[in-house]
Design a protein around this motif. Structure first.
Motif, PDB file in Angstrom:
ATOM      1  N   ALA A 243       0.832  -1.205   0.000  1.00  0.00           N
ATOM      2  CA  ALA A 243       0.000   0.000   0.000  1.00  0.00           C
ATOM      3  C   ALA A 243       0.866   1.254   0.000  1.00  0.00           C
ATOM      4  O   ALA A 243       1.794   1.395   0.806  1.00  0.00           O
ATOM      5  CB  ALA A 243      -0.917   0.007   1.221  1.00  0.00           C
ATOM      6  N   GLY A 244       0.578   2.155  -0.929  1.00  0.00           N
ATOM      7  CA  GLY A 244       1.353   3.383  -1.048  1.00  0.00           C
ATOM      8  C   GLY A 244       2.676   3.194  -1.751  1.00  0.00           C
ATOM      9  O   GLY A 244       3.461   4.140  -1.872  1.00  0.00           O
ATOM     10  N   ASN A 245       2.935   1.993  -2.227  1.00  0.00           N
ATOM     11  CA  ASN A 245       4.211   1.729  -2.906  1.00  0.00           C
ATOM     12  C   ASN A 245       4.015   0.742  -4.047  1.00  0.00           C
ATOM     13  O   ASN A 245       4.875  -0.084  -4.335  1.00  0.00           O
ATOM     14  CB  ASN A 245       5.243   1.169  -1.907  1.00  0.00           C
ATOM     15  CG  ASN A 245       6.642   1.135  -2.490  1.00  0.00           C
ATOM     16  OD1 ASN A 245       7.086   2.082  -3.121  1.00  0.00           O
ATOM     17  ND2 ASN A 245       7.347   0.040  -2.275  1.00  0.00           N
ATOM     18  N   THR A 246       2.860   0.825  -4.719  1.00  0.00           N
ATOM     19  CA  THR A 246       2.601  -0.111  -5.815  1.00  0.00           C
ATOM     20  C   THR A 246       3.360   0.289  -7.073  1.00  0.00           C
ATOM     21  O   THR A 246       3.601   1.459  -7.333  1.00  0.00           O
ATOM     22  CB  THR A 246       1.103  -0.147  -6.150  1.00  0.00           C
ATOM     23  OG1 THR A 246       0.656   1.161  -6.487  1.00  0.00           O
ATOM     24  CG2 THR A 246       0.296  -0.690  -4.992  1.00  0.00           C
ATOM     25  N   ASP A 247       3.683  -0.719  -7.850  1.00  0.00           N
ATOM     26  CA  ASP A 247       4.239  -0.492  -9.181  1.00  0.00           C
ATOM     27  C   ASP A 247       3.100  -0.028 -10.088  1.00  0.00           C
ATOM     28  O   ASP A 247       2.036  -0.645 -10.117  1.00  0.00           O
ATOM     29  CB  ASP A 247       4.834  -1.801  -9.716  1.00  0.00           C
ATOM     30  CG  ASP A 247       5.583  -1.602 -11.018  1.00  0.00           C
ATOM     31  OD1 ASP A 247       6.803  -1.440 -10.963  1.00  0.00           O
ATOM     32  OD2 ASP A 247       4.931  -1.599 -12.084  1.00  0.00           O
ATOM     33  N   ARG A 248       3.298   1.088 -10.800  1.00  0.00           N
ATOM     34  CA  ARG A 248       2.259   1.626 -11.682  1.00  0.00           C
ATOM     35  C   ARG A 248       2.848   1.973 -13.041  1.00  0.00           C
ATOM     36  O   ARG A 248       4.004   2.381 -13.142  1.00  0.00           O
ATOM     37  CB  ARG A 248       1.641   2.887 -11.076  1.00  0.00           C
ATOM     38  CG  ARG A 248       0.664   2.645  -9.948  1.00  0.00           C
ATOM     39  CD  ARG A 248       0.668   3.792  -8.957  1.00  0.00           C
ATOM     40  NE  ARG A 248       1.883   3.761  -8.160  1.00  0.00           N
ATOM     41  CZ  ARG A 248       2.398   4.833  -7.558  1.00  0.00           C
ATOM     42  NH1 ARG A 248       1.840   6.007  -7.681  1.00  0.00           N
ATOM     43  NH2 ARG A 248       3.499   4.712  -6.844  1.00  0.00           N
ATOM     44  N   PHE A 249       2.035   1.808 -14.067  1.00  0.00           N
ATOM     45  CA  PHE A 249       2.456   2.194 -15.417  1.00  0.00           C
ATOM     46  C   PHE A 249       1.799   3.523 -15.788  1.00  0.00           C
ATOM     47  O   PHE A 249       0.718   3.870 -15.290  1.00  0.00           O
ATOM     48  CB  PHE A 249       2.099   1.115 -16.443  1.00  0.00           C
ATOM     49  CG  PHE A 249       0.635   0.761 -16.499  1.00  0.00           C
ATOM     50  CD1 PHE A 249      -0.246   1.488 -17.288  1.00  0.00           C
ATOM     51  CD2 PHE A 249       0.133  -0.309 -15.766  1.00  0.00           C
ATOM     52  CE1 PHE A 249      -1.594   1.163 -17.351  1.00  0.00           C
ATOM     53  CE2 PHE A 249      -1.216  -0.646 -15.818  1.00  0.00           C
ATOM     54  CZ  PHE A 249      -2.079   0.098 -16.613  1.00  0.00           C
TER      55      PHE A 249
END
Length: 257
Positions: A243-249
């Motif tokens: 949470a708060g540190n997800t990998d995102r594109f």
């Protein structure tokens, strides 16, 4: 007396006579400085600021090509985290529309009464939520605005399912002017992974690209600014470990001219 000592004495003298040396961040361009100024405005809460480092709007909004004179449509404003930044940025020279179900937009009415957000326009759309499928349900879904410069879909694409994905992408295509930008940012899912409880709020970027292209868009650019090496793409995005540190594109599409 050494030159270094003389310089140090001179600097101390300046400070003692009320002439402080102000440090400036020369790494930011003019637009990024404007974003930073908006982020420091009092209508943003401590909870908003706690997410600033992770969401990094200074870099993200610059990368996607946002300009203060644009006509922008934000789909799915949620609690207004991005709206609080976009509204003041576009207030004087541009336009900001926020699209969501009417009841969800009405929740933001107290926020929209704030002076920096006074020009934000609500755009109710026919959409609902299914707890069974954990996704949006589209009725006669339509984005009733045209000639938009930029359409933002930030952490919402994973909520579309089945044929509604194409419905949304085609509506985005219609809403944008030729050359307009369609921006999708979402939590990353491992490619070709089947739906599970752990990944239902994650999205396969390859699928997003293919689906947007099928609606007529051209992929303009992408960014790895939200790459997180310690997100193994295994767990639900609300778990404490990610949470708060997800990998995102981050994908930026264009409507052909």
């Amino acid at each position: 007396m050494k030159k270094e000592y003389v310089a140090l004495v001179g600097l101390s003298a300046l400070l003692s006579f009320g002439n402080p040396v102000v440090a400036q961040d020369w790494s930011l361009n003019e637009f990024q400085k404007e974003v930073q100024m908006v982020m420091d405005m009092p209508h943003r809460t401590d909870e908003d600021r706690a997410r600033d480092n992770n969401r990094n709007p200074v870099s993200a909004l610059d990368f996607i090509g946002l300009k203060p004179d644009m006509k922008v449509l934000e789909f799915g404003p949620g609690d207004g985290w991005y709206t609080k930044i976009l509204g003041p940025l576009l207030k004087d020279k541009g336009e900001l529309y926020i699209a969501y179900r009417k009841e969800w937009l009405d929740f933001l009415d107290p926020l929209l009464k704030e002076k920096p957000l006074a020009s934000v326009k609500k755009l109710p759309v026919d959409i609902n939520w299914s707890n069974e499928s954990m996704s949006f349900i589209f009725g006669r879904f339509e984005l009733p605005v045209r000639d938009v410069d930029m359409l933002l879909c930030i952490r919402e694409y994973h909520n579309f399912s089945g044929g509604d994905r194409m419905v949304f992408n085609k509506q985005a295509f219609k809403a944008l002017k030729p050359g307009g930008r369609y921006v999708v940012i979402d939590h990353t899912r491992r490619h070709m992974q089947k739906d599970t409880y752990e990944n239902y709020r994650r999205e396969d970027p390859v699928d997003v690209i293919l689906e947007a292209q099928a609606a007529g868009f051209v992929l303009d650019k992408s960014s790895d600014m939200f790459y997180r090496a310690d997100d193994e793409l295994r767990y639900e995005v609300g778990r404490k470990t990610v949470a708060g540190n997800t990998d995102r594109f981050t994908l930026v599409f264009k409507k052909p001219i």
